[in-house]
Design an enzyme around this catalytic site. Structure first.
Site, PDB file in Angstrom:
ATOM      1  N   GLU A  21     -10.405   8.746  13.755  1.00  0.00           N
ATOM      2  CA  GLU A  21     -10.642   7.868  12.618  1.00  0.00           C
ATOM      3  C   GLU A  21     -10.357   6.437  13.041  1.00  0.00           C
ATOM      4  O   GLU A  21      -9.259   6.120  13.505  1.00  0.00           O
ATOM      5  CB  GLU A  21      -9.746   8.237  11.444  1.00  0.00           C
ATOM      6  CG  GLU A  21      -9.913   7.322  10.238  1.00  0.00           C
ATOM      7  CD  GLU A  21      -8.826   7.482   9.199  1.00  0.00           C
ATOM      8  OE1 GLU A  21      -8.461   6.463   8.559  1.00  0.00           O
ATOM      9  OE2 GLU A  21      -8.313   8.611   9.038  1.00  0.00           O
ATOM     10  N   ARG A  24       5.220   1.922  10.220  1.00  0.00           N
ATOM     11  CA  ARG A  24       5.154   3.143   9.411  1.00  0.00           C
ATOM     12  C   ARG A  24       6.191   4.116   9.964  1.00  0.00           C
ATOM     13  O   ARG A  24       5.917   4.912  10.858  1.00  0.00           O
ATOM     14  CB  ARG A  24       3.742   3.708   9.406  1.00  0.00           C
ATOM     15  CG  ARG A  24       2.751   2.739   8.747  1.00  0.00           C
ATOM     16  CD  ARG A  24       1.366   3.301   8.596  1.00  0.00           C
ATOM     17  NE  ARG A  24       0.465   2.309   7.982  1.00  0.00           N
ATOM     18  CZ  ARG A  24      -0.849   2.452   7.875  1.00  0.00           C
ATOM     19  NH1 ARG A  24      -1.420   3.569   8.318  1.00  0.00           N
ATOM     20  NH2 ARG A  24      -1.583   1.510   7.318  1.00  0.00           N
ATOM     21  N   ASP A  64       0.851  -1.182   0.000  1.00  0.00           N
ATOM     22  CA  ASP A  64       0.000   0.000   0.000  1.00  0.00           C
ATOM     23  C   ASP A  64       0.889   1.236   0.000  1.00  0.00           C
ATOM     24  O   ASP A  64       1.737   1.398   0.876  1.00  0.00           O
ATOM     25  CB  ASP A  64      -0.880  -0.038   1.263  1.00  0.00           C
ATOM     26  CG  ASP A  64      -1.833   1.135   1.364  1.00  0.00           C
ATOM     27  OD1 ASP A  64      -1.760   2.046   0.524  1.00  0.00           O
ATOM     28  OD2 ASP A  64      -2.647   1.139   2.301  1.00  0.00           O
ATOM     29  N   SER A  93     -10.616   3.166   7.486  1.00  0.00           N
ATOM     30  CA  SER A  93     -10.659   3.657   6.115  1.00  0.00           C
ATOM     31  C   SER A  93     -11.078   2.476   5.254  1.00  0.00           C
ATOM     32  O   SER A  93     -10.515   1.387   5.379  1.00  0.00           O
ATOM     33  CB  SER A  93      -9.289   4.180   5.688  1.00  0.00           C
ATOM     34  OG  SER A  93      -9.291   4.571   4.338  1.00  0.00           O
ATOM     35  N   ASP A 103     -14.004   7.387   5.253  1.00  0.00           N
ATOM     36  CA  ASP A 103     -13.410   7.170   6.569  1.00  0.00           C
ATOM     37  C   ASP A 103     -14.508   7.148   7.621  1.00  0.00           C
ATOM     38  O   ASP A 103     -15.430   7.984   7.597  1.00  0.00           O
ATOM     39  CB  ASP A 103     -12.421   8.286   6.916  1.00  0.00           C
ATOM     40  CG  ASP A 103     -11.119   8.189   6.150  1.00  0.00           C
ATOM     41  OD1 ASP A 103     -10.865   7.127   5.539  1.00  0.00           O
ATOM     42  OD2 ASP A 103     -10.349   9.168   6.149  1.00  0.00           O
ATOM     43  N   GLN A 125      -4.118  -3.698  12.759  1.00  0.00           N
ATOM     44  CA  GLN A 125      -5.502  -3.534  12.341  1.00  0.00           C
ATOM     45  C   GLN A 125      -6.074  -4.838  11.818  1.00  0.00           C
ATOM     46  O   GLN A 125      -5.347  -5.768  11.466  1.00  0.00           O
ATOM     47  CB  GLN A 125      -5.636  -2.434  11.291  1.00  0.00           C
ATOM     48  CG  GLN A 125      -4.951  -2.716   9.963  1.00  0.00           C
ATOM     49  CD  GLN A 125      -5.066  -1.537   8.987  1.00  0.00           C
ATOM     50  OE1 GLN A 125      -5.123  -0.382   9.388  1.00  0.00           O
ATOM     51  NE2 GLN A 125      -5.110  -1.845   7.708  1.00  0.00           N
TER      52      GLN A 125
END
Length: 334
Positions: free
Chosen positions: A249, A110, A57, A252, A236, A125
């Protein structure tokens, strides 16, 4: 300067030991609710993919993946940012059909993330994907799936309150759907994050539709990779986090690109060079199933349902000295 802010009178509802037990309970309850409503099967997922596969991604396009060489294969690997593309390929390989799908525990690094109350360089996630028909590539179907996910989160919150009566946090199942353009029209002088904060404060369960394309202001609400979500059929999911008094959030998601929307979005993003990858060729040639999917933050859900002030209370990561100092005596970072 630390971007972490702990509310003055904050005190965790559960101690560290009970928090760990509650995290496991939340994950079990939500998986049961989610898989039942969406007919998902759990599968094993990769921690890394081939760096030249095009399966990683790209997020907003500027984040650098963690790369490493594999001497025995004479190749490089990349730690996944998410499984957005891999899941669609897996659905074809595993011979899933419309109405059924898969989910996996996704763990990522990340490296360019800026840690704060809601962000960490470690990401965990539930990554899920479901095969759909051509007739289901609609806004109404997207909203129906979003409602199913919100109902699953609300059910999890209800079961958590039964087990831990002191954790009195509930989820509003009435979703306010609003497009990113409508949100900009409401708050033309606000930044995208300011718009989210203002709107979600009044609508505690909100789904912002159509993220990625350029708005009338000339800027997108937020950046999205052009090669997995259809920007006209995505969004979102945000909730009001009462402890931090901010919009959070949690997910997504969206209906994925078909051959037409893939080419259009690659052109808009000046990323037509990605057509060199097998994944993109398969989408363009209609060799992959049509799907809907997304990611749901595990740590963030635990934060939301347990009323935590910092993501480091529900996951183990690395924190700078300023964050550690800001949390001193108020928050126990794992």
């Amino acid at each position: 300067m630390s971007k972490t802010i702990i509310p003055t009178n904050y005190q965790s509802i559960l101690n560290v030991y009970d928090t760990q037990t509650a995290i496991g309970f939340i994950k079990r309850c939500f998986e049961e609710a989610m898989t039942g409503s969406l007919k998902l099967k759990r599968v094993s997922a990769p921690l890394f993919v081939n760096g030249q596969s095009g399966l990683n991604d790209n997020l907003s396009g500027v984040e650098r993946p963690v790369r490493f060489d594999v001497p025995s294969l004479n190749d490089d690997g990349e730690v996944v940012h998410s499984l957005a593309k891999w899941k669609r390929v897996a659905l074809k390989q595993y011979d899933f059909h419309p109405g059924n799908g898969l989910y996996a525990d996704m763990n990522a690094i990340r490296r360019d993330e800026i840690p704060d109350n809601l962000h960490s360089i470690y990401v965990d996630q539930w990554d899920w994907e479901r095969v759909i028909s051509e007739e289901q590539r609609t806004m109404d179907y997207l909203k129906k799936v979003v409602q199913s996910l919100v109902n699953a989160i609300a059910e999890t919150a209800s079961r958590l309150r039964t087990k831990y009566p002191n954790v009195n946090i509930s989820i509003d199942t009435e979703i306010s759907f609003i497009t990113s353009q409508e949100l900009e029209n409401l708050y033309p002088d606000f930044t995208p994050k300011e718009r989210e904060h203002a709107y979600v404060k009044e609508h505690p369960t909100t789904f912002i539709l159509q993220i990625g394309d350029v708005l009338e202001s000339g800027q997108p609400h937020d950046h999205r990779a052009p090669d997995y979500d259809d920007w006209s059929l995505n969004g979102d999911l945000l909730f009001w986090h009462d402890t931090l008094q901010c919009a959070m959030e949690l997910s997504s998601m969206g209906i994925r690109v078909d051959d037409k929307s893939l080419l259009e979005q690659l052109k808009k993003a000046d990323a037509e060079d990605r057509m060199m990858f097998d994944f993109h060729q398969q989408v363009a040639n209609n060799e992959l199933p049509l799907t809907i999917g997304g990611g749901i933050g595990q740590s963030r859900m635990c934060m939301l349902l347990l009323g935590k002030a910092h993501i480091g209370e529900v996951q183990v990561s690395l924190w700078d000295d300023e964050t550690i100092e800001a949390c001193k005596d108020k928050v126990f970072l794992l």
